[in-house]
Motif scaffolding. Structure first.
Motif, PDB file in Angstrom:
ATOM      1  N   THR A 123      22.114  25.872 -32.595  1.00  0.00           N
ATOM      2  CA  THR A 123      20.994  26.714 -32.822  1.00  0.00           C
ATOM      3  C   THR A 123      21.636  27.640 -33.994  1.00  0.00           C
ATOM      4  O   THR A 123      20.950  28.525 -34.593  1.00  0.00           O
ATOM      5  CB  THR A 123      20.704  27.501 -31.497  1.00  0.00           C
ATOM      6  OG1 THR A 123      21.883  28.236 -31.186  1.00  0.00           O
ATOM      7  CG2 THR A 123      20.093  27.097 -30.492  1.00  0.00           C
ATOM      8  N   GLU A 124      23.080  27.717 -34.030  1.00  0.00           N
ATOM      9  CA  GLU A 124      23.737  28.692 -34.880  1.00  0.00           C
ATOM     10  C   GLU A 124      24.770  27.851 -35.753  1.00  0.00           C
ATOM     11  O   GLU A 124      25.165  26.810 -35.395  1.00  0.00           O
ATOM     12  CB  GLU A 124      24.381  29.696 -34.440  1.00  0.00           C
ATOM     13  CG  GLU A 124      23.607  31.005 -34.080  1.00  0.00           C
ATOM     14  CD  GLU A 124      23.942  31.894 -33.267  1.00  0.00           C
ATOM     15  OE1 GLU A 124      25.175  32.780 -33.693  1.00  0.00           O
ATOM     16  OE2 GLU A 124      23.508  32.381 -32.242  1.00  0.00           O
ATOM     17  N   ASP A 125      25.438  28.291 -36.678  1.00  0.00           N
ATOM     18  CA  ASP A 125      26.317  27.763 -37.611  1.00  0.00           C
ATOM     19  C   ASP A 125      27.613  27.616 -36.535  1.00  0.00           C
ATOM     20  O   ASP A 125      27.931  28.396 -35.796  1.00  0.00           O
ATOM     21  CB  ASP A 125      26.961  28.506 -38.696  1.00  0.00           C
ATOM     22  CG  ASP A 125      25.801  28.401 -39.773  1.00  0.00           C
ATOM     23  OD1 ASP A 125      25.093  27.376 -39.680  1.00  0.00           O
ATOM     24  OD2 ASP A 125      26.318  29.112 -40.973  1.00  0.00           O
ATOM     25  N   ILE A 126      28.357  26.402 -36.431  1.00  0.00           N
ATOM     26  CA  ILE A 126      29.417  26.181 -36.027  1.00  0.00           C
ATOM     27  C   ILE A 126      30.792  26.757 -36.312  1.00  0.00           C
ATOM     28  O   ILE A 126      30.908  26.770 -37.554  1.00  0.00           O
ATOM     29  CB  ILE A 126      29.670  24.423 -35.885  1.00  0.00           C
ATOM     30  CG1 ILE A 126      28.361  23.904 -35.267  1.00  0.00           C
ATOM     31  CG2 ILE A 126      30.938  24.313 -34.958  1.00  0.00           C
ATOM     32  CD1 ILE A 126      28.607  22.338 -35.320  1.00  0.00           C
ATOM     33  N   GLY A 127      31.361  27.555 -35.350  1.00  0.00           N
ATOM     34  CA  GLY A 127      32.599  28.277 -35.988  1.00  0.00           C
ATOM     35  C   GLY A 127      33.901  27.477 -35.597  1.00  0.00           C
ATOM     36  O   GLY A 127      34.705  27.391 -36.184  1.00  0.00           O
ATOM     37  N   LYS A 128      33.750  26.567 -34.665  1.00  0.00           N
ATOM     38  CA  LYS A 128      34.780  26.003 -34.013  1.00  0.00           C
ATOM     39  C   LYS A 128      34.425  24.596 -33.310  1.00  0.00           C
ATOM     40  O   LYS A 128      33.454  24.775 -32.345  1.00  0.00           O
ATOM     41  CB  LYS A 128      35.750  26.895 -33.038  1.00  0.00           C
ATOM     42  CG  LYS A 128      37.168  26.245 -32.890  1.00  0.00           C
ATOM     43  CD  LYS A 128      37.729  27.245 -31.844  1.00  0.00           C
ATOM     44  CE  LYS A 128      39.384  27.444 -32.368  1.00  0.00           C
ATOM     45  NZ  LYS A 128      40.110  28.301 -31.454  1.00  0.00           N
ATOM     46  N   ILE A 129      34.924  23.400 -33.514  1.00  0.00           N
ATOM     47  CA  ILE A 129      34.784  22.290 -32.804  1.00  0.00           C
ATOM     48  C   ILE A 129      35.854  22.101 -31.750  1.00  0.00           C
ATOM     49  O   ILE A 129      36.941  21.933 -32.170  1.00  0.00           O
ATOM     50  CB  ILE A 129      34.695  21.215 -33.694  1.00  0.00           C
ATOM     51  CG1 ILE A 129      33.426  21.448 -34.789  1.00  0.00           C
ATOM     52  CG2 ILE A 129      34.190  19.810 -32.918  1.00  0.00           C
ATOM     53  CD1 ILE A 129      33.592  20.347 -35.877  1.00  0.00           C
ATOM     54  N   ILE A 130      35.783  21.885 -30.439  1.00  0.00           N
ATOM     55  CA  ILE A 130      36.762  21.538 -29.404  1.00  0.00           C
ATOM     56  C   ILE A 130      36.555  20.396 -28.893  1.00  0.00           C
ATOM     57  O   ILE A 130      35.621  19.924 -28.282  1.00  0.00           O
ATOM     58  CB  ILE A 130      36.821  22.620 -28.551  1.00  0.00           C
ATOM     59  CG1 ILE A 130      37.223  24.314 -29.214  1.00  0.00           C
ATOM     60  CG2 ILE A 130      37.942  22.577 -27.292  1.00  0.00           C
ATOM     61  CD1 ILE A 130      36.771  25.448 -28.493  1.00  0.00           C
ATOM     62  N   SER A 131      37.480  19.653 -28.794  1.00  0.00           N
ATOM     63  CA  SER A 131      37.514  18.278 -28.259  1.00  0.00           C
ATOM     64  C   SER A 131      38.441  18.333 -26.927  1.00  0.00           C
ATOM     65  O   SER A 131      39.542  18.512 -26.848  1.00  0.00           O
ATOM     66  CB  SER A 131      38.287  17.234 -29.122  1.00  0.00           C
ATOM     67  OG  SER A 131      38.345  16.058 -28.476  1.00  0.00           O
ATOM     68  N   GLY A 132      37.516  18.573 -25.773  1.00  0.00           N
ATOM     69  CA  GLY A 132      38.133  18.842 -24.691  1.00  0.00           C
ATOM     70  C   GLY A 132      37.573  19.975 -23.932  1.00  0.00           C
ATOM     71  O   GLY A 132      36.573  20.472 -24.429  1.00  0.00           O
ATOM     72  N   GLY A 133      38.484  20.640 -23.073  1.00  0.00           N
ATOM     73  CA  GLY A 133      38.293  22.004 -22.452  1.00  0.00           C
ATOM     74  C   GLY A 133      38.527  22.947 -23.370  1.00  0.00           C
ATOM     75  O   GLY A 133      39.476  22.909 -24.356  1.00  0.00           O
TER      76      GLY A 133
END
Lengths: 439, 355
Positions: free
Chosen positions: A320-330
């Motif tokens: 819904t908004e711009d992505i600031g960070k992509i996290i793979s895992g927890g």
């Protein structure tokens, strides 16, 4: 009901509400996949296909690179189109095999042996090794290696890790609800292989329905029990789980669970083991949680290994908004990665998307010596001292302070009022100390 | 869509806590005691506190500007120091006393070491020591009784005979702890008299007054109850931890019970340790000064040793030393030992192999 736990730990908000009631959905076939040749701890696998080769789902495309390694299989049918460096969920670039699908989903021949428990321990283990099964909780240790203790080490207990203490993640929770019988079948196979007398399923207190379901299924099992565990992070860390479930302490300085006669496997791994043994089905798919406040439709998805994160997110209708960070895992131990064009691996338990605000990190400040990191450290070391030694390039002191004992759970950095990047410093320390050891 | 994503080491979530929030919560926790101080000693107490805080903050900002480092006065740590300085003087002190005390505390106690996180001594306690050494009469004289306490002393003293002629003055112009000390040290009065005064001091009425603050004292330590409310808040917020206060107060309790009586070992009533704990700034010291993060040990075992050391030194100073009080010096002395304590109390990692 007598929940157990370990000393130390923290209580982050679990944020599982986004996806915990979403039933597992099977993702439509992706057009293209990449099978990284390093999805596990140990030697990378060796490719046995070349560009242009036709492959089917489940077909072996890479051999194990050694004993502590696993083979890789194509997860879709199609054509090998590239063998090159690709993004990896740990943030690195790793050699991988790209397969462009033909959309037909042709499979290798699978079997269905309902009398699989009659197989010998050796055959069972072989099927697991052939299927390329590795730990699916994150670290990815080859399962057949864990099941091969050296001479003289007896395993008496198999612990299935259904804790899923990482916030946001719900993949293990969903499979426990939807595939409980498969998990228990996998557990029995594991117990048979190492001749373990006891089986334990460890589940955290925030999944009462899973605890209830397993208790019901295990009503008539004398050797297998469910252990309810307090809601506390990192309850799912191997050493902490073993302590809570069996009251045994894995020795530090490189001690392994087998030193206290225990083998721990993730609940997802148990399913992979069951499918490998009964159907001879290689590990080519897994359940992954796609979540985050900004994900339009957070889901638990059963997807083929090698599916790109971008495809998974698209299946969840984007953000819904711009992505600031992509996290793979927890969020506690996962990797922040620079691109969604990254394939999921056998160890991918989650994909989290944070907005710009959630991605913001405060500047590191001076250590107040408040001792909060000491109070919560589940390994009972002093993270602030280690960070201090590493900053001063004092590797000897860092090693003496137990830098190698750190399990990198991130609890210290979580509670630090000075926003000190303790795990980052400790990681540098770990790398330097092990370099110095080998030199 | 913006294609630049943040990449950082895990963890990717963070508890909402910062130096600022910690320090301002300490300020909040000190507020009840300040309000009680204003209630008992008048609005002058508030003015003195404002002078002290202003001087602390200004000194910190000035030195940071001079050192060309970021000015961090809004982190609240200088405010805490200022309040604690004001808490250690009495309400009739002149305006310049807390100002000079604060300037010394921040300049010599904190910034000279490199600022927050690097100071060896608790700045406020160092400021207090400076004021005690420079203006001892201002720090101790003019100590005001609230009326009920005064009456208590008068009545207990009037009922006694054979008092040396100077004794009533000693008593009425002194803190309860000074009386206790005088009783131990003097040979001028009979043991009967001493015992009666002691019983009065450790009676339920006195202890209640000490607890609620119905006694004289410096601005901040007058009411144990108000301080405990603040301490409970900090404990609830996990800003202070039980080890230092409990080991400190526990040690004082035990040692005073054993050695505190005026008729030899174990001659003290069980009330005497409580009297000692409630008087002389021990509550303020144990919960707000000894627990200062920067100047107390990091390790858990270290904190216990630190608290016990503070307790033992406090008792030694009170029973044997030259001061009736002992909290601030004992904490300052233990501050010096912190690096050593930390070094020898590094915990054994989980799963340490026994050798």
């Amino acid at each position: 009901m007598g929940f157990k736990t370990f000393p130390g730990g923290i209580h982050p908000h679990d944020n599982k509400v986004f996806s915990k009631d979403k039933k597992i959905e099977v993702m439509p076939l992706p057009e293209k996949i990449v099978i990284p040749l390093s999805q596990h701890i140990g030697a990378p696998s060796k490719p046995i296909v070349k560009i242009g080769d036709e492959v089917v789902a489940g077909q072996k495309i890479a051999d194990a690179g050694g004993f502590v390694s696993i083979p890789m299989h194509s997860s879709i049918s199609g054509k090998v189109t590239k063998i090159a460096q690709f993004n990896h969920p740990t943030g690195a670039l790793v050699q991988g095999i790209e397969i462009t699908g033909d959309g037909e989903d042709k499979w290798i021949e699978l079997v269905d042996e309902s009398n699989f428990m009659d197989l010998s321990a050796k055959d069972l283990k072989e099927r697991i090794a052939d299927a390329g099964v590795c730990g699916m909780g994150g670290a990815g240790f080859p399962t057949h290696v864990k099941l091969s203790p050296p001479e003289g080490k007896k395993i008496d207990t198999i612990i299935l890790n259904g804790v899923e203490c990482e916030p946001y993640l719900t993949a293990d929770y969903r499979i426990m609800l939807e595939q409980a019988e498969d998990i228990l079948a996998g557990l029995k196979i594991l117990m048979k292989i190492v001749e373990a007398k006891h089986g334990v399923v460890g589940i955290e207190a925030n999944k009462p329905d899973a605890i209830k379901l397993f208790k019901k299924l295990l009503k008539n099992e004398k050797n297998i029990k469910v252990v309810g565990l307090h809601l506390k992070y990192p309850q799912g860390a191997e050493k902490q789980l073993i302590y809570a479930a069996t009251n045994r302490k894995v020795p530090n300085k490189g001690g392994l669970p087998m030193d206290v006669s225990v083998v721990v496997q993730n609940v997802g791994t148990a399913i992979a083991v069951y499918e490998a043994v009964r159907y001879k089905k290689p590990l080519v798919d897994r359940v992954i949680t796609i979540s985050g406040k900004i994900v339009k439709n957070p889901k638990n998805i059963k997807a083929r290994i090698g599916t790109f994160y971008s495809d998974l997110l698209e299946y969840c209708e984007g953000t819904t908004e711009d992505i600031g960070k992509i996290i793979s895992g927890g969020p506690m131990m996962g990797f922040a990665i620079p691109s969604l064009e990254t394939p999921m691996t056998k160890g991918s338990s989650g994909l989290l998307l944070f907005d710009k605000k959630e991605a913001h990190r405060e500047q590191e400040n001076v250590c107040l010596r408040c001792g909060r990191c000491v109070d919560i450290c589940p390994m009972n070391i002093v993270p602030s001292f280690i960070a201090h030694h590493v900053r001063n390039d004092d590797w000897d002191s860092a090693e003496k302070s137990g830098v190698m004992d750190c399990i990198k759970c991130g609890s210290c950095a979580y509670v630090c009022p000075s926003h000190i990047k303790l795990i980052q410093w400790i990681d540098i320390g770990k790398i330097k100390v092990s370099e110095n050891r080998t030199n | 869509m913006n294609d630049v994503f943040a990449v950082s080491a895990a963890p990717h979530i963070k508890q909402k806590i910062s130096i600022n929030s910690v320090m301002w919560q300490v300020v909040l926790a000190l507020t009840p005691a300040l309000l009680i101080g204003i209630f008992f000693f008048g609005i002058q107490s508030l003015f003195l506190t404002i002078y002290a805080v202003a001087a602390s903050v200004f000194t910190e900002a000035l030195i940071q500007k001079f050192r060309k480092v970021p000015i961090t006065v809004n982190d609240g740590s200088a405010v805490v120091t200022g309040i604690l300085i004001a808490f250690n003087i009495n309400s009739s002190a002149p305006w310049w006393l807390p100002v000079l005390g604060s300037i010394f505390a921040i300049a010599i106690g904190k910034q000279i070491f490199g600022g927050l996180g690097f100071n060896i001594f608790n700045p406020a306690l160092l400021g207090r020591a400076f004021m005690m050494a420079s203006w001892p009469t201002l720090m101790t004289a003019g100590w005001k009784f609230t009326t009920p306490m005064n009456n208590l002393f008068q009545s207990s003293i009037n009922g006694l005979n054979n008092l040396p002629s100077n004794f009533p003055e000693v008593v009425t112009s002194a803190t309860p702890l000074r009386v206790v000390k005088a009783l131990r040290d003097t040979t001028q009065i009979s043991s009967d008299v001493a015992n009666t005064v002691m019983d009065n001091l450790t009676g339920m009425n006195t202890l209640q007054d000490l607890f609620w603050g119905n006694v004289g004292g410096v601005i901040g330590e007058v009411s144990a109850a108000a301080l405990l409310i603040g301490a409970a808040y900090l404990a609830w917020k996990h800003i202070i931890e039980w080890r230092i206060p409990v080991s400190y107060i526990g040690t004082v309790f035990v040692l005073i019970y054993v050695f505190g009586g005026i008729n030899g070992m174990f001659s003290a009533s069980i009330m005497l340790p409580i009297f000692h704990i409630l008087s002389g700034g021990l509550i303020l010291g144990a919960f707000f000064m000894a627990t200062d993060m920067v100047t107390s040990p990091v390790t858990k075992k270290g904190r216990l040793i630190f608290g016990m050391g503070c307790g033992a030194l406090t008792v030694v100073i009170r029973l044997i030393g030259g001061y009736p009080e002992g909290v601030s010096y004992s904490i300052l002395l233990m501050n010096i030992a912190v690096p050593l304590i930390d070094r020898y109390t590094v915990p054994k990692p989980f799963g340490q192999i026994k050798r």
